[in-house]
Design an enzyme around this catalytic site. Structure first.
Site, PDB file in Angstrom:
ATOM      1  N   SER A 144       0.870  -1.206  -0.051  1.00  0.00           N
ATOM      2  CA  SER A 144       0.014   0.086  -0.093  1.00  0.00           C
ATOM      3  C   SER A 144       0.803   1.156   0.066  1.00  0.00           C
ATOM      4  O   SER A 144       2.040   1.142   0.466  1.00  0.00           O
ATOM      5  CB  SER A 144      -0.803   0.065   1.231  1.00  0.00           C
ATOM      6  OG  SER A 144      -1.620   1.263   1.404  1.00  0.00           O
ATOM      7  N   TYR A 157      -1.271  -0.494  10.465  1.00  0.00           N
ATOM      8  CA  TYR A 157      -1.363  -0.637   9.173  1.00  0.00           C
ATOM      9  C   TYR A 157      -0.297   0.070   8.280  1.00  0.00           C
ATOM     10  O   TYR A 157       0.440  -0.905   7.477  1.00  0.00           O
ATOM     11  CB  TYR A 157      -2.544  -0.016   8.782  1.00  0.00           C
ATOM     12  CG  TYR A 157      -3.204  -0.305   7.081  1.00  0.00           C
ATOM     13  CD1 TYR A 157      -3.591  -1.325   6.795  1.00  0.00           C
ATOM     14  CD2 TYR A 157      -2.970   0.616   6.016  1.00  0.00           C
ATOM     15  CE1 TYR A 157      -3.880  -2.041   5.445  1.00  0.00           C
ATOM     16  CE2 TYR A 157      -3.209   0.336   4.723  1.00  0.00           C
ATOM     17  CZ  TYR A 157      -3.591  -0.997   4.414  1.00  0.00           C
ATOM     18  OH  TYR A 157      -4.050  -1.237   3.135  1.00  0.00           O
TER      19      TYR A 157
END
Length: 263
Positions: A144, A157
């Site tokens: 990501s 995350y």
């Protein structure tokens, strides 16, 4: 054309996180290309429904990527049915807002890192030796843009995706010259259940089907690293060079994903 980049019937794809979002979009994309899919997800009912809706012959493999033994069993079942896959996509991932100051968030940190990092390793491990022996294959990790810089309220995350990027780079170098390609995909925002709850603007957001289509082209090409969409690639390059004082001042005011979401 090598087995790892066949475009039509006979392509073998093993995919985690397949029951919704980007994983479901990947499943539909590759099924339309005539691939034989091994679909892994925690939600057995959703996985069975998806598998039944796809054209072709596929294998539903309910498993949690946080359970390495369950993944190894899923890999064994897939190989027994279809053979060693041409493409393995480690797509499974979870996201939740986290703050280090709250003790109740420690379990969320553990779950996110176990799923997004250890789960990726466990997704690839059963196939690496066989792919190396064959001299062909694609190991695809979904990272990501959030792994480029640490984002506030997303410590777990961002850390997991930064770790995924570094892990995939290590694996790419380890397999250099073997014929096995390691592909790191760092998406920006994609329309999925994971992003639907984000309470902030999401620039350049892509529908999941379009994101899967673009990423599949990158996988076919065997590129080592790519950001999707390209506009977020520009943002990622800017984030890398932004001085810490500027980055801190700007992103201290950024929106944050809610804490306490189910994982």
């Amino acid at each position: 054309m090598s087995g790892s980049s066949r475009a039509g019937s006979g392509l073998r794809v093993f995919l985690t996180g397949a029951s919704s979002g980007l994983g479901e979009a990947f499943a539909r994309h590759y099924a339309q290309r005539g691939a034989s899919l091994g679909l892994v997800a925690r939600r057995g009912d959703a996985l069975a429904g998806l598998t039944a809706s796809l054209p072709g012959e596929h294998l539903a493999l309910p498993a949690d990527v946080g359970d390495a033994a369950a993944l190894a069993a899923a890999a064994e079942a897939y190989i027994a049915r279809f053979g060693v896959p041409d493409i393995v996509i480690a797509n499974a991932g979870v996201s939740v807002g986290t703050l280090t100051e709250y003790p109740e968030d420690l379990s969320a940190f553990d779950r996110v890192l176990r799923t997004n990092v250890s789960g990726m390793v466990a997704s690839f491990q059963p196939f690496v030796a066989a792919m190396r022996e064959r001299g062909a294959g694609r190991l695809v990790g979904i990272a990501s843009v959030a792994g480029i810089r640490g984002l506030p309220g997303a410590g777990a995350y961002s850390a997991s995706k930064a770790a995924a990027i570094a892990y995939l780079e290590s694996l790419r170098v380890e397999l250099h010259g073997t014929g096995v390609r390691v592909v790191t995909l760092a998406p920006g925002y994609i329309e999925t259940p994971m992003t639907a709850i984000n309470p902030y603007p999401m620039p350049f957001i892509l529908p999941a089907a379009e994101a899967a289509r673009r990423m599949a082209k990158i996988i076919d090409a065997g590129r080592g690293y790519a950001v999707v969409p390209w506009q977020m690639g520009v943002v990622a390059r800017l984030l890398r060079v932004l001085p810490n004082p500027v980055f801190d001042a700007v992103f201290a005011r950024a929106g944050r994903k809610p804490r306490g979401l189910p994982l």
